[in-house]
Design a protein around this motif. Sequence first.
Motif, PDB file in Angstrom:
ATOM      1  N   GLU A   1      32.719  -9.104  31.599  1.00  0.00           N
ATOM      2  CA  GLU A   1      33.636 -10.207  31.320  1.00  0.00           C
ATOM      3  C   GLU A   1      34.057 -10.177  29.863  1.00  0.00           C
ATOM      4  N   VAL A   2      35.163 -10.874  29.552  1.00  0.00           N
ATOM      5  CA  VAL A   2      35.608 -11.073  28.173  1.00  0.00           C
ATOM      6  C   VAL A   2      36.072 -12.518  28.042  1.00  0.00           C
ATOM      7  N   VAL A   3      36.380 -12.916  26.816  1.00  0.00           N
ATOM      8  CA  VAL A   3      36.962 -14.231  26.552  1.00  0.00           C
ATOM      9  C   VAL A   3      38.303 -14.025  25.863  1.00  0.00           C
ATOM     10  N   ILE A   4      39.348 -14.615  26.433  1.00  0.00           N
ATOM     11  CA  ILE A   4      40.698 -14.538  25.888  1.00  0.00           C
ATOM     12  C   ILE A   4      41.231 -15.953  25.743  1.00  0.00           C
ATOM     13  N   ALA A   5      41.690 -16.293  24.551  1.00  0.00           N
ATOM     14  CA  ALA A   5      42.244 -17.622  24.266  1.00  0.00           C
ATOM     15  C   ALA A   5      41.282 -18.725  24.704  1.00  0.00           C
ATOM     16  N   GLY A   6      39.986 -18.476  24.506  1.00  0.00           N
ATOM     17  CA  GLY A   6      38.970 -19.470  24.823  1.00  0.00           C
ATOM     18  C   GLY A   6      38.565 -19.538  26.274  1.00  0.00           C
ATOM     19  N   ARG A   7      39.142 -18.679  27.131  1.00  0.00           N
ATOM     20  CA  ARG A   7      38.830 -18.707  28.556  1.00  0.00           C
ATOM     21  C   ARG A   7      38.064 -17.447  28.956  1.00  0.00           C
ATOM     22  N   ARG A   8      37.024 -17.644  29.764  1.00  0.00           N
ATOM     23  CA  ARG A   8      36.250 -16.522  30.291  1.00  0.00           C
ATOM     24  C   ARG A   8      37.056 -15.832  31.385  1.00  0.00           C
ATOM     25  N   ILE A   9      37.222 -14.517  31.263  1.00  0.00           N
ATOM     26  CA  ILE A   9      37.970 -13.730  32.248  1.00  0.00           C
ATOM     27  C   ILE A   9      36.995 -12.798  32.946  1.00  0.00           C
TER      28      ILE A   9
ATOM     29  N   ILE B   1      49.638  -6.898  22.050  1.00  0.00           N
ATOM     30  CA  ILE B   1      48.452  -6.828  21.199  1.00  0.00           C
ATOM     31  C   ILE B   1      47.824  -8.217  21.131  1.00  0.00           C
ATOM     32  N   LEU B   2      46.564  -8.327  21.574  1.00  0.00           N
ATOM     33  CA  LEU B   2      45.832  -9.586  21.450  1.00  0.00           C
ATOM     34  C   LEU B   2      45.261  -9.695  20.040  1.00  0.00           C
ATOM     35  N   PRO B   3      45.474 -10.826  19.358  1.00  0.00           N
ATOM     36  CA  PRO B   3      44.895 -10.959  18.020  1.00  0.00           C
ATOM     37  C   PRO B   3      43.382 -11.101  18.028  1.00  0.00           C
TER      38      PRO B   3
ATOM     39  N   ARG C   1      46.128 -16.985  34.118  1.00  0.00           N
ATOM     40  CA  ARG C   1      45.002 -17.914  33.905  1.00  0.00           C
ATOM     41  C   ARG C   1      44.534 -17.933  32.460  1.00  0.00           C
ATOM     42  N   SER C   2      44.697 -16.824  31.744  1.00  0.00           N
ATOM     43  CA  SER C   2      44.167 -16.732  30.381  1.00  0.00           C
ATOM     44  C   SER C   2      44.824 -17.710  29.425  1.00  0.00           C
ATOM     45  N   GLY C   3      46.067 -18.044  29.673  1.00  0.00           N
ATOM     46  CA  GLY C   3      46.780 -18.959  28.791  1.00  0.00           C
ATOM     47  C   GLY C   3      47.287 -18.317  27.519  1.00  0.00           C
ATOM     48  N   ALA C   4      46.999 -17.035  27.275  1.00  0.00           N
ATOM     49  CA  ALA C   4      47.482 -16.346  26.077  1.00  0.00           C
ATOM     50  C   ALA C   4      48.980 -16.098  26.214  1.00  0.00           C
ATOM     51  N   ARG C   5      49.722 -16.363  25.151  1.00  0.00           N
ATOM     52  CA  ARG C   5      51.163 -16.179  25.199  1.00  0.00           C
ATOM     53  C   ARG C   5      51.651 -15.532  23.902  1.00  0.00           C
ATOM     54  N   PRO C   6      51.491 -14.218  23.784  1.00  0.00           N
ATOM     55  CA  PRO C   6      51.935 -13.536  22.569  1.00  0.00           C
ATOM     56  C   PRO C   6      53.448 -13.606  22.426  1.00  0.00           C
ATOM     57  N   SER C   7      53.907 -13.514  21.198  1.00  0.00           N
ATOM     58  CA  SER C   7      55.335 -13.644  20.945  1.00  0.00           C
ATOM     59  C   SER C   7      56.104 -12.377  21.295  1.00  0.00           C
ATOM     60  N   ARG C   8      55.416 -11.206  21.269  1.00  0.00           N
ATOM     61  CA  ARG C   8      56.117  -9.953  21.524  1.00  0.00           C
ATOM     62  C   ARG C   8      55.391  -9.136  22.589  1.00  0.00           C
ATOM     63  N   MET C   9      56.167  -8.587  23.509  1.00  0.00           N
ATOM     64  CA  MET C   9      55.604  -7.796  24.600  1.00  0.00           C
ATOM     65  C   MET C   9      56.590  -6.697  24.949  1.00  0.00           C
ATOM     66  N   THR C  10      56.061  -5.571  25.425  1.00  0.00           N
ATOM     67  CA  THR C  10      56.925  -4.474  25.843  1.00  0.00           C
ATOM     68  C   THR C  10      56.389  -3.913  27.158  1.00  0.00           C
ATOM     69  N   SER C  11      56.820  -2.722  27.507  1.00  0.00           N
ATOM     70  CA  SER C  11      56.379  -2.099  28.752  1.00  0.00           C
ATOM     71  C   SER C  11      55.742  -0.755  28.453  1.00  0.00           C
ATOM     72  N   ALA C  12      54.946  -0.268  29.386  1.00  0.00           N
ATOM     73  CA  ALA C  12      54.310   1.046  29.258  1.00  0.00           C
ATOM     74  C   ALA C  12      54.141   1.622  30.655  1.00  0.00           C
ATOM     75  N   ILE C  13      53.610   2.826  30.716  1.00  0.00           N
ATOM     76  CA  ILE C  13      53.362   3.472  31.997  1.00  0.00           C
ATOM     77  C   ILE C  13      51.917   3.949  32.027  1.00  0.00           C
ATOM     78  N   ALA C  14      51.312   3.894  33.196  1.00  0.00           N
ATOM     79  CA  ALA C  14      49.946   4.375  33.383  1.00  0.00           C
ATOM     80  C   ALA C  14      49.935   5.355  34.541  1.00  0.00           C
ATOM     81  N   PHE C  15      49.034   6.333  34.460  1.00  0.00           N
ATOM     82  CA  PHE C  15      48.879   7.311  35.533  1.00  0.00           C
ATOM     83  C   PHE C  15      47.466   7.212  36.088  1.00  0.00           C
ATOM     84  N   GLY C  16      47.355   7.058  37.393  1.00  0.00           N
ATOM     85  CA  GLY C  16      46.071   7.035  38.061  1.00  0.00           C
ATOM     86  C   GLY C  16      46.017   8.096  39.139  1.00  0.00           C
TER      87      GLY C  16
END
Length: 392
Positions: free
Chosen positions: A186-194, A242-244, A216-231
Motif C-alpha cells: 500500500e501507499v498513501v497519496i494526498a492523505g489517503r491509503r491506496i 509527477i506526485l509531489p 479515490r486518491s483525491g490528488a489533482r496535479p496541475s499538469r498531466m500528459t500521456s505515455a505508453i507502456a508495453f506488457g
Amino acid sequence: MRFLWLALSMLLPAAAQAPMDPRGVSLARDAEARWIAFDLTPGNQIRFAMQVDGKPATAILDTGVSFSVASRQFARSAALPHADAPGRAAAIGGAVPIRWATVNSLTLGGLERTGGRLAVVDLAPIATGSAAGVDILVGSDILSCCALDIDYDTRRFRLLPSGRMPFTGTSVPLRIGATTQVYISEVVIAGRRIAPLIVDTGDGSAITLSHAAWQRSGARPSRMTSAIAFGIGGAIETDVTILPRLGLGTRIEPNVELRIEGPGGFSERTRTAGRIGSGLLQRYRVLLDPRAGHMILAAGRQAGAMPVRSTSGLLIGHDRGRLRVLHVMRGGPAALAGWKTGELICTVDGATVPPDAEGAVDTRWSAGSPGRTVALGMCDGGERELTLREFY
C-alpha cells in the motif's frame, strides 16, 4: 534515462493457481553469501543468470507474476515437456495464451526448486526494451518462500530465510494476495491509503494506479500528459504526472512519477488498485518478506531524486539503426509540432543513429535542457527542428 514503461505482470486464473505449489523449494546453508549479480534492462527490470534443468537461462526477477514463466522459444530449445492443456492468463495489454511445461530443477543463487511447472508464453523483446528477449520470469510462486534482499545500488540480490533482517529501514506492510497470489502492499497519496497495490519488480514504472483508485486518491496535479507502456499482452496508453509526495509507511518520498490506467485496465481487471514498480523500488535497498508481513526500505543513492522528464514529448525506440516514434506525449512540443506515431528518425543534430543500440530506448536528447533546439533528420529525407521545453 527511460520514458517507456515496461511491465511483465501476469496473473493466472484461480483454477490454474490452485496446484502451483512446487514439490520442493530449498535454500542452501550458505544462501546468505550467494549474492546474484544483475543488470537493469532498458525497461528497468532486474535481469540475471540462472539454470533450468542444468541449462543456462536469462531471467527477470518478477514479483508481479503469480506463476513463473518460460518463453516459448526457451521451452522449445530446452525441450521442456508439455504438462496440461492450453489456457489464458491476465496480463498488461490484454489476456495471453499459455501452455504448461514440467521441469526437474530451477536454481538461482542459494535457492533450488525441484519439480513443478512453468507457464509458457510468448515473451516479446519489447517487454524488456531489449533487442533480445529473456528466457524466464521468476515469479512469486518461487520467491515468496523467502526474504528477497535487493541492493539496487550495487546491482545484486540474494534470497534469505524469512524473518531475517540484514539491514534496518522503513517498514511497509507486505503480504501475498489471496486471489492474485502476488506481492501486495500500500501507499498513501494526498492523505489517503491506496490499497491493494501489487509490488512488481517486473514493472519498470514507479507507481501505477487504476482509474478508480486515482479518482479515490483525491490528488489533482496541475499538469498531466500521456505515455505508453508495453506488457506481455501488448501496448497500453496511460496518463502520467509527477506526485509531489508519496507515503511509504512512515517515509515520505518526494517527486514520484505516476501512471494512471484507463477504465477497465489491468488493475481493475485483477481487482487491485495498481502497482509499485522498480522505478520507485530502485531508490532503496529493499527487503521483500511477505511471510514476515513487511517490506523494508533503506534509502539508496537515488532516494529523493527528481524523475527524468521528457522535454521533447517523443517516446522513441531503437529500430535497426533508426529511431521509431512509439508515442507522441499529449501537450508536449512534438504534439504541438504535429509529430505522428510511427515516424522514423535517422539523424540527430547531424549524427547518424548507431545500428548497435541493442533496442534500448534512446532518451539522451529527448530529455535535454529546455530551450535547446534539436535538428532531427527523418528517414524519408526531410529534416525537422524541435525546441525542447517543460510541459508536465
